[in-house]
Scaffold this motif. Structure first.
Motif, mmCIF file in Angstrom:
data_model
loop_
_atom_site.group_PDB
_atom_site.id
_atom_site.type_symbol
_atom_site.label_atom_id
_atom_site.label_comp_id
_atom_site.label_asym_id
_atom_site.label_seq_id
_atom_site.Cartn_x
_atom_site.Cartn_y
_atom_site.Cartn_z
ATOM 1 N N ILE A 101 0.770 -1.214 -0.027
ATOM 2 C CA ILE A 101 0.113 0.001 0.029
ATOM 3 C C ILE A 101 0.968 1.221 -0.052
ATOM 4 O O ILE A 101 1.408 1.712 1.179
ATOM 5 N N ILE A 102 1.383 1.761 -1.178
ATOM 6 C CA ILE A 102 2.128 2.588 -1.334
ATOM 7 C C ILE A 102 1.448 4.158 -0.877
ATOM 8 O O ILE A 102 0.591 4.521 -0.898
ATOM 9 N N SER A 103 2.669 4.777 -0.010
ATOM 10 C CA SER A 103 2.310 6.010 0.560
ATOM 11 C C SER A 103 3.615 6.968 -0.167
ATOM 12 O O SER A 103 4.747 6.452 -0.058
ATOM 13 N N LYS A 104 3.197 8.221 -0.529
ATOM 14 C CA LYS A 104 4.292 9.071 -0.948
ATOM 15 C C LYS A 104 4.920 9.980 -0.014
ATOM 16 O O LYS A 104 5.786 10.750 -0.294
ATOM 17 N N ASP A 105 4.333 10.006 1.131
ATOM 18 C CA ASP A 105 4.636 11.049 2.254
ATOM 19 C C ASP A 105 6.000 10.272 3.048
ATOM 20 O O ASP A 105 5.973 8.923 3.366
ATOM 21 N N GLY A 106 6.865 11.179 3.407
ATOM 22 C CA GLY A 106 8.031 10.514 4.146
ATOM 23 C C GLY A 106 9.180 10.293 3.137
ATOM 24 O O GLY A 106 9.309 10.340 2.054
ATOM 25 N N GLU A 107 10.424 9.670 4.004
ATOM 26 C CA GLU A 107 11.705 9.528 3.206
ATOM 27 C C GLU A 107 11.468 7.983 2.379
ATOM 28 O O GLU A 107 10.729 7.228 2.859
ATOM 29 N N LEU A 108 12.083 7.807 1.389
ATOM 30 C CA LEU A 108 12.019 6.870 0.420
ATOM 31 C C LEU A 108 12.667 5.698 1.418
ATOM 32 O O LEU A 108 13.522 5.463 1.857
ATOM 33 N N ALA A 109 11.731 4.286 1.002
ATOM 34 C CA ALA A 109 12.229 3.313 1.546
ATOM 35 C C ALA A 109 13.587 2.696 0.959
ATOM 36 O O ALA A 109 13.568 2.878 -0.294
ATOM 37 N N LYS A 110 14.458 2.028 1.524
ATOM 38 C CA LYS A 110 15.651 1.457 0.920
ATOM 39 C C LYS A 110 15.968 -0.082 1.156
ATOM 40 O O LYS A 110 15.247 -0.576 2.118
ATOM 41 N N PRO A 111 16.456 -0.791 0.330
ATOM 42 C CA PRO A 111 16.508 -2.180 0.477
ATOM 43 C C PRO A 111 17.026 -2.322 1.904
ATOM 44 O O PRO A 111 18.078 -1.864 2.318
ATOM 45 N N GLY A 112 16.360 -3.414 2.432
ATOM 46 C CA GLY A 112 16.762 -3.853 4.133
ATOM 47 C C GLY A 112 15.963 -3.123 5.090
ATOM 48 O O GLY A 112 16.018 -3.577 6.277
ATOM 49 N N ASP A 113 15.036 -2.230 4.641
ATOM 50 C CA ASP A 113 13.978 -1.552 5.755
ATOM 51 C C ASP A 113 12.980 -2.705 6.027
ATOM 52 O O ASP A 113 12.533 -3.378 5.067
ATOM 53 N N VAL A 114 12.663 -2.361 7.158
ATOM 54 C CA VAL A 114 11.539 -3.187 7.845
ATOM 55 C C VAL A 114 10.308 -2.428 7.826
ATOM 56 O O VAL A 114 10.351 -1.124 8.462
ATOM 57 N N LEU A 115 9.343 -2.732 7.151
ATOM 58 C CA LEU A 115 8.156 -1.771 6.752
ATOM 59 C C LEU A 115 6.783 -2.371 7.796
ATOM 60 O O LEU A 115 6.840 -3.419 8.042
ATOM 61 N N GLU A 116 5.851 -1.337 8.022
ATOM 62 C CA GLU A 116 4.830 -1.829 8.836
ATOM 63 C C GLU A 116 3.852 -2.758 8.103
ATOM 64 O O GLU A 116 3.636 -2.691 7.082
ATOM 65 N N SER A 117 3.288 -3.816 8.860
ATOM 66 C CA SER A 117 2.324 -4.694 8.071
ATOM 67 C C SER A 117 0.997 -4.398 8.665
ATOM 68 O O SER A 117 0.746 -4.106 9.893
ATOM 69 N N GLU A 118 0.053 -5.117 7.934
ATOM 70 C CA GLU A 118 -1.420 -5.339 8.471
ATOM 71 C C GLU A 118 -1.687 -6.431 7.673
ATOM 72 O O GLU A 118 -1.269 -7.129 6.721
ATOM 73 N N VAL A 119 -2.858 -7.050 8.363
ATOM 74 C CA VAL A 119 -3.824 -8.070 7.421
ATOM 75 C C VAL A 119 -4.846 -7.669 7.248
ATOM 76 O O VAL A 119 -5.977 -7.329 8.244
ATOM 77 N N GLU A 120 -5.389 -8.357 5.996
ATOM 78 C CA GLU A 120 -6.864 -8.072 5.647
ATOM 79 C C GLU A 120 -7.947 -9.331 5.756
ATOM 80 O O GLU A 120 -7.267 -10.230 5.444
ATOM 81 N N VAL A 121 -8.742 -9.052 6.582
ATOM 82 C CA VAL A 121 -9.528 -10.075 6.962
ATOM 83 C C VAL A 121 -10.437 -10.490 5.748
ATOM 84 O O VAL A 121 -10.953 -9.934 4.923
ATOM 85 N N GLY A 122 -10.176 -11.847 5.252
ATOM 86 C CA GLY A 122 -10.661 -12.524 4.153
ATOM 87 C C GLY A 122 -11.891 -13.534 4.430
ATOM 88 O O GLY A 122 -12.352 -13.490 5.646
#
Length: 310
Positions: free
Chosen positions: A110-131
């Protein structure tokens, strides 16, 4: 220059090793011919497999490469590769979702254009969509309870129907069916009687229909004659006559004219009433004493006397 068999064998061995490494990496989701970047995210549980798809707005942009359980945090760390052309910030979220009812799970960025660009090796926040599957698993206890209540209700209904079928009393289903059968028989007898009555009176019914047809034709002729008689003018003349009659009655009510004075003038009415009484008394006296008025019958004058009333 001739190449010895040993050199050929060595080249084939090296190529085989490289092909094996390429195939192994490809099966793990890594394409050595493409330049990719590795990012990380964490989940409380694992529902992914190596090579699970990574998408952006439904478009595949990479694959899951590694899944490890972190004994220190108790979470599952997932490594995934995406094409280096994809740019997104560190505020973007990695969502785990169901790719289909039987298709397993995947990751969506889920792309966000706000803030600093992510770099390889970064740990990104996660979420789970209820299916669908997860919803059913969470609500299975409630579904089972509802299903249990439904089955109990169905069992109660079947027991009631069974008792109703086996009931031999006057209120039972057998008695009701018997009465319905008798009603149908009576209706059938009535229908046969009506058919017989109609069959016996076919001539009368036909004559009645002919008479009705003749009467309808005569009525049509009458309606046509009324149209030709200019019924509108007749009604207009009648309306004018009624208007004139209303005017005459209005004048009578107001006391105008002879008839109005006769109706409204009380003195004239009283005079007429007195004159009528005197005329009635005169006629009665003539009837009782005719000699008083006809001298040819008697030469002696007879004085007037009031008639005696009983």
């Amino acid at each position: 220059m001739k190449i010895s068999k040993e050199i050929k064998t060595g080249i084939l061995v090296v190529l085989g090793i490289l092909l094996f490494i390429f195939g192994f990496k490809y099966l793990k989701g890594q394409n050595l011919l493409e330049s990719n970047n590795t990012y990380y995210t964490e989940f409380n549980y694992n529902a992914l497999t190596p090579s699970s798809v990574v998408t952006v707005k439904g478009n595949p942009v990479g694959k899951v490469t590694e899944i490890k359980y972190d004994y220190a945090t108790g979470k599952t760390r997932v490594a995934f590769l995406v094409n280096e052309q994809l740019k997104f910030s560190k505020n973007s979220k990695i969502r785990m979702y169901e790719t289909g009812l039987m298709g397993g799970n995947g990751l969506a960025i889920i792309i966000s254009k706000d803030g600093e660009l992510a770099k390889p090796g970064d740990v990104l926040e996660s979420e789970v969509e209820v299916g669908l599957v997860s919803s059913l698993s969470k609500n299975f206890s409630g579904l089972s309870s509802d299903l249990d209540l439904t089955l109990k209700s169905a069992d109660t209904l079947m027991s009631s129907l069974n008792r109703l079928v086996k009931d031999d009393s006057n209120q039972g289903l057998k008695a009701t069916i018997y009465e319905l059968n008798q009603t149908l028989k009576s209706f059938k007898g009535t229908s046969n009687s009506v058919n017989s009555l109609i069959g016996k009176n076919d001539a009368s019914i036909e004559e009645l229909l002919v008479n009705f047809k003749t009467m309808s034709a005569d009525l049509s002729v009458v309606v046509s004659e009324l149209k030709e008689a200019n019924l509108g003018n007749i009604i207009a003349t009648l309306n004018s006559t009624l208007t004139n009659l209303n005017g005459v009655l209005d004048k009578v009510n107001k006391g105008d004219g002879t008839l109005g004075k006769l109706v409204e003038d009380e003195a004239l009415y009283n005079n007429l009433e007195g004159a009528t009484k005197e005329l009635e008394a005169l006629l009665q006296d003539i009837k009782l004493h005719p000699k008083r008025y006809f001298r040819i019958l008697s030469k002696k004058e007879i004085p007037y006397e009031e008639p005696q009333t009983n």
